[in-house]
Design a protein around this motif. Structure first.
Motif, mmCIF file in Angstrom:
data_model
loop_
_atom_site.group_PDB
_atom_site.id
_atom_site.type_symbol
_atom_site.label_atom_id
_atom_site.label_comp_id
_atom_site.label_asym_id
_atom_site.label_seq_id
_atom_site.Cartn_x
_atom_site.Cartn_y
_atom_site.Cartn_z
ATOM 1 N N VAL A 33 0.860 -1.187 0.000
ATOM 2 C CA VAL A 33 0.000 0.000 0.000
ATOM 3 C C VAL A 33 0.893 1.233 0.000
ATOM 4 O O VAL A 33 2.101 1.142 0.217
ATOM 5 N N PHE A 34 0.273 2.391 -0.243
ATOM 6 C CA PHE A 34 1.055 3.624 -0.206
ATOM 7 C C PHE A 34 1.404 3.998 1.228
ATOM 8 O O PHE A 34 0.585 3.853 2.149
ATOM 9 N N TYR A 35 2.613 4.498 1.362
ATOM 10 C CA TYR A 35 3.095 4.987 2.650
ATOM 11 C C TYR A 35 2.226 6.181 3.050
ATOM 12 O O TYR A 35 1.858 7.009 2.230
ATOM 13 N N VAL A 36 1.928 6.296 4.344
ATOM 14 C CA VAL A 36 0.958 7.292 4.805
ATOM 15 C C VAL A 36 1.398 8.726 4.507
ATOM 16 O O VAL A 36 0.569 9.601 4.267
ATOM 17 N N TRP A 37 2.710 9.005 4.474
ATOM 18 C CA TRP A 37 3.138 10.385 4.180
ATOM 19 C C TRP A 37 2.728 10.771 2.769
ATOM 20 O O TRP A 37 2.465 11.944 2.493
ATOM 21 N N PHE A 38 2.685 9.787 1.863
ATOM 22 C CA PHE A 38 2.312 10.053 0.484
ATOM 23 C C PHE A 38 0.798 10.205 0.351
ATOM 24 O O PHE A 38 0.300 11.112 -0.307
ATOM 25 N N ASP A 39 0.061 9.309 1.004
ATOM 26 C CA ASP A 39 -1.392 9.324 0.780
ATOM 27 C C ASP A 39 -2.148 10.292 1.684
ATOM 28 O O ASP A 39 -3.184 10.833 1.301
ATOM 29 N N ALA A 40 -1.628 10.583 2.903
ATOM 30 C CA ALA A 40 -2.388 11.412 3.847
ATOM 31 C C ALA A 40 -2.652 12.828 3.340
ATOM 32 O O ALA A 40 -3.795 13.299 3.403
ATOM 33 N N PRO A 41 -1.648 13.572 2.807
ATOM 34 C CA PRO A 41 -1.959 14.922 2.315
ATOM 35 C C PRO A 41 -2.951 14.915 1.152
ATOM 36 O O PRO A 41 -3.684 15.892 0.963
ATOM 37 N N ILE A 42 -2.966 13.821 0.396
ATOM 38 C CA ILE A 42 -3.953 13.706 -0.685
ATOM 39 C C ILE A 42 -5.354 13.636 -0.099
ATOM 40 O O ILE A 42 -6.346 13.922 -0.772
ATOM 41 N N GLY A 43 -5.431 13.316 1.190
ATOM 42 C CA GLY A 43 -6.726 13.316 1.885
ATOM 43 C C GLY A 43 -7.424 14.660 1.834
ATOM 44 O O GLY A 43 -8.657 14.725 1.802
ATOM 45 N N TYR A 44 -6.659 15.754 1.816
ATOM 46 C CA TYR A 44 -7.295 17.068 1.685
ATOM 47 C C TYR A 44 -8.115 17.130 0.398
ATOM 48 O O TYR A 44 -9.219 17.669 0.365
ATOM 49 N N VAL A 45 -7.536 16.579 -0.661
ATOM 50 C CA VAL A 45 -8.186 16.602 -1.972
ATOM 51 C C VAL A 45 -9.388 15.671 -1.981
ATOM 52 O O VAL A 45 -10.483 16.041 -2.424
ATOM 53 N N SER A 46 -9.196 14.440 -1.472
ATOM 54 C CA SER A 46 -10.287 13.458 -1.528
ATOM 55 C C SER A 46 -11.455 13.852 -0.622
ATOM 56 O O SER A 46 -12.614 13.592 -0.947
ATOM 57 N N ILE A 47 -11.169 14.483 0.507
ATOM 58 C CA ILE A 47 -12.249 14.932 1.390
ATOM 59 C C ILE A 47 -13.024 16.066 0.721
ATOM 60 O O ILE A 47 -14.249 16.163 0.844
ATOM 61 N N THR A 48 -12.305 16.926 -0.030
ATOM 62 C CA THR A 48 -12.998 17.951 -0.815
ATOM 63 C C THR A 48 -13.867 17.294 -1.879
ATOM 64 O O THR A 48 -14.980 17.763 -2.163
ATOM 65 N N ALA A 49 -13.379 16.184 -2.457
ATOM 66 C CA ALA A 49 -14.164 15.448 -3.455
ATOM 67 C C ALA A 49 -15.408 14.823 -2.834
ATOM 68 O O ALA A 49 -16.442 14.666 -3.503
ATOM 69 N N CYS A 50 -15.334 14.482 -1.544
ATOM 70 C CA CYS A 50 -16.528 13.995 -0.829
ATOM 71 C C CYS A 50 -17.502 15.151 -0.578
ATOM 72 O O CYS A 50 -18.716 14.949 -0.508
ATOM 73 N N TYR A 51 -16.957 16.352 -0.414
ATOM 74 C CA TYR A 51 -17.776 17.542 -0.181
ATOM 75 C C TYR A 51 -18.511 17.952 -1.447
ATOM 76 O O TYR A 51 -19.695 18.295 -1.416
ATOM 77 N N THR A 52 -17.796 17.931 -2.589
ATOM 78 C CA THR A 52 -18.410 18.365 -3.853
ATOM 79 C C THR A 52 -17.784 17.623 -5.030
ATOM 80 O O THR A 52 -16.552 17.449 -5.072
ATOM 81 N N PRO A 53 -18.600 17.206 -6.005
ATOM 82 C CA PRO A 53 -18.039 16.605 -7.214
ATOM 83 C C PRO A 53 -17.227 17.613 -8.032
ATOM 84 O O PRO A 53 -16.460 17.226 -8.915
ATOM 85 N N ASP A 54 -17.393 18.906 -7.728
ATOM 86 C CA ASP A 54 -16.631 19.964 -8.415
ATOM 87 C C ASP A 54 -15.311 20.266 -7.712
ATOM 88 O O ASP A 54 -14.824 21.399 -7.734
ATOM 89 N N TRP A 55 -14.717 19.253 -7.087
ATOM 90 C CA TRP A 55 -13.507 19.468 -6.274
ATOM 91 C C TRP A 55 -12.339 20.040 -7.084
ATOM 92 O O TRP A 55 -11.504 20.774 -6.552
ATOM 93 N N GLU A 56 -12.285 19.713 -8.377
ATOM 94 C CA GLU A 56 -11.170 20.206 -9.190
ATOM 95 C C GLU A 56 -11.211 21.726 -9.347
ATOM 96 O O GLU A 56 -10.182 22.355 -9.588
ATOM 97 N N LYS A 57 -12.401 22.317 -9.180
ATOM 98 C CA LYS A 57 -12.507 23.775 -9.266
ATOM 99 C C LYS A 57 -11.796 24.448 -8.084
ATOM 100 O O LYS A 57 -11.438 25.629 -8.159
ATOM 101 N N TRP A 58 -11.619 23.694 -7.009
ATOM 102 C CA TRP A 58 -10.847 24.184 -5.868
ATOM 103 C C TRP A 58 -9.374 23.795 -5.986
ATOM 104 O O TRP A 58 -8.488 24.595 -5.732
ATOM 105 N N TRP A 59 -9.122 22.533 -6.370
ATOM 106 C CA TRP A 59 -7.763 21.991 -6.283
ATOM 107 C C TRP A 59 -6.951 22.105 -7.571
ATOM 108 O O TRP A 59 -5.741 21.861 -7.551
#
Length: 616
Positions: free
Chosen positions: A274-300
């Motif tokens: 699996v991916f090491y947590v240092w690599f995948d954890a900051p991506i959590g900001y992006v994925s949690i935004t994707a859970c908030y809105t399908p338009d997450w790319e407009k933010w990120w």
């Protein structure tokens, strides 16, 4: 186009960036899901970010605040072993606890999510594939600790030993980082390593892993750091930590781990990793935004229109200023990279250090048992925010700040003003704000308004630069000025001798009360709601927008509330914390959580035994 975006926000309830407005994306470091957050975690990440998010909303900026629990990796597997359950069960349990703690502290997330989601897997694997396509990854054989007893490779947090740095030699250093000196480590560097599952000595074996080639990305990274650290006014501790990493020479960084609980690596050769947590954890900001809105790319993926502000403790800096931006830059896509970073040092507890692993300090679920309201905890933590150097939590200091600053200064000023207005005619104003002509000829009030105008400008400047402690101090200075204004005017004498002058003092003072409810809302939101209730104003009345002239009006406090407005019922806003309370809490929260549990069980057993003795 802007109207279409506003219409879409109304329809979905989810915000998207709006052209022509300040669009601010705020994140706070994702707390590990393996334990209850302590006060040091809360001030270092979620509370500081919440203050800034609330300020941005008051200013009318288009802002979202994203956070969530960091759920993958070794820490979760370790905790699952300790509690004899699955990693998923651990995540469900502690995510709910974190959410409850942050709700109690009035943290105003737009989305508080988690990293164990399909969105996290999709986005993490997508970034990985781009890095592979662009040749920023390499394969290497590394030596890793293997426990024969447990029959598994040991990820960093399954290992404990002595820190290899001679100036430290801490004997309980983790495999990834020494908690005492803060140095990042590899498990094989530890002296006298021990498996944290069985406590046997592991052996070194060879295993293949994937690495992000940070040295090859250095030029792109340095351009970003040099530009954005200036444009975003990075805090000095963030700049020092980042340049320390660059000066030490960037090395390829492993992005995979021999674990089961995590985002699977989409590569045939590494499908069991699996991916090491240092690599995948900051991506959590992006994925949690994707859970908030399908338009997450407009933010990120919109750096021209979105400003990213990130909040964290000092041990998280290199992951956000070096590793995460390197991964995003390596994709070749137009990511929204961090503009501003706000970093805190450590908040220490009484004579020692807060520690989740050792259970030392006051934890988020403890504060509800103290009968001290959330706004007091927020205020104390923010006045004690370790912005430049470590600060110390003590119960005596909490008592002093509550009783002196909140009760005697802020609470006293507001209560004096509102209680006087609420008195019946002949003694006061029958709860009705009086008219107040003749400001120009009242030197005392004009002098006050100049001071208040300067304070408001300083407050805004400090908040824009994320100097939260300084802004809070400025806001509290307005309360001190209000008290001095009341004393110097001697309004109680003016009421009988000069009604017109008294009315001006009272209307100006009630304007200051309203102003304080606005300026302090980011810091103590429940306090501001109580003040508005006593002013008989709706919550949406709180605003510091330029468009509506709020800041200019603040410089003329006698114009803040209309003459003839009827206030609500004044009540004390704060309660004294007594010496006996302080001694009780100091004793109650002494030692570790485990020690406290033993003491609580002993007290319970003694109480039960006494009950049985009385019955016989």
């Amino acid at each position: 186009m802007e109207d279409e975006k506003k219409d879409k926000q109304v329809e979905t309830g989810k915000k998207v960036p709006i052209a022509g407005k300040r669009n601010i994306l705020i994140t706070s470091a994702l707390p590990y899901v393996n334990n209850v957050p302590h006060l040091g975690n809360i001030i270092g990440c979620v509370l500081s970010a919440d203050v800034f998010a609330r300020y941005c909303r008051l200013r009318g900026y288009n802002v979202i605040y994203i956070c969530g629990t960091d759920e993958y990796g070794t820490t979760t597997e370790t905790k699952a072993l300790e509690e004899n359950c699955t990693p998923k069960q651990i995540c469900d349990k502690y995510h709910a606890i974190h959410k409850e703690v942050y709700n109690w502290f009035n943290i105003s997330f737009d989305e508080f999510g988690r990293t164990s989601t399909p969105q996290q897997t999709d986005i993490c694997q997508s970034i990985f594939k781009k890095l592979m396509e662009n040749n920023w990854l390499s394969e290497n054989m590394i030596q890793q600790l293997y426990c024969d007893t447990c029959d598994r490779f040991l990820a960093d947090r399954f290992v404990e030993g002595t820190c290899p740095f001679p100036t430290c030699n801490y004997d309980s250093a983790r495999g990834d980082q020494c908690e005492k000196c803060g140095e990042l480590l590899n498990p094989t560097e530890l002296k006298d390593p021990r498996c944290k599952v069985c406590w046997k000595t592991p052996q070194i074996r060879d295993t293949n892993h994937l690495f992000l080639e940070l040295p090859l990305l250095k030029d792109k990274l340095e351009v970003y750091i040099n530009d954005m650290s200036v444009a975003g006014s990075w805090s000095q501790n963030a700049i020092q930590a980042t340049h320390g990493w660059l000066k030490g020479g960037l090395k390829p960084r492993c992005i995979t781990r021999d674990l089961k609980w995590g985002v699977p690596v989409p590569h045939e050769k590494y499908k069991d990793k699996v991916f090491y947590v240092w690599f995948d954890a900051p991506i959590g900001y992006v994925s949690i935004t994707a859970c908030y809105t399908p338009d997450w790319e407009k933010w990120w993926k919109n750096p021209e229109n979105v400003e990213l502000y990130q909040f964290m403790g000092k041990d998280n800096v290199p992951f956000h200023t070096v590793m995460f931006p390197s991964a995003l830059l390596g994709t070749g896509e137009n990511w929204t990279l961090m503009k501003s970073i706000s970093v805190t040092e450590y908040l220490n507890y009484e004579a020692g250090k807060f520690s989740k692993s050792k259970g030392i300090g006051v934890f988020g679920n403890d504060v509800k048992d103290t009968n001290i309201p959330s706004e007091v905890w927020r205020y104390y933590l923010l006045t004690n925010r370790p912005e430049v150097s470590d600060t110390l939590f003590t119960w005596a200091d909490l008592q002093a700040k509550l009783n002196t600053e909140l009760l005697n200064n802020l609470g006293n000023f507001i209560n004096r003003v509102l209680s006087f207005i609420a008195k019946p005619p002949g003694l006061g104003y029958g709860s009705v704000i009086p008219d107040a002509p003749g400001v120009e000829s009242n030197l005392l009030t004009k002098t006050l308004s100049e001071k208040i105008g300067n304070y408001v400008e300083q407050y805004v400047e400090a908040m824009e630069k994320v100097k939260l402690k300084q802004a809070l101090k400025i806001a509290m200075s307005i309360s001190s000025e209000g008290n001095a204004y009341l004393q110097e005017s001697q309004f109680w004498k003016l009421y009988k001798q000069d009604q017109a002058s008294c009315s001006l003092v009272v209307r100006t003072s009630v304007g200051l009360v309203y102003l304080l409810s606005c300026l302090l809302e980011p810091f103590m939101p429940s306090f501001s709601i109580k003040v508005l209730e006593q002013l008989n104003l709706p919550p949406e009345k709180i605003s510091l927008c330029d468009e509506t002239g709020d800041l200019e009006r603040a410089k003329k406090p006698w114009e803040s509330l209309p003459a003839g407005h009827k206030i609500g019922t004044p009540e004390p806003l704060f309660k004294e914390l007594k010496d006996e309370d302080v001694e009780f809490y100091r004793e109650k929260f002494a030692g570790s959580q485990a020690d406290r549990d033993v003491k609580d069980r002993s007290r319970k057993e003694i109480t039960e035994q006494l009950g049985k003795t009385k019955l016989t």
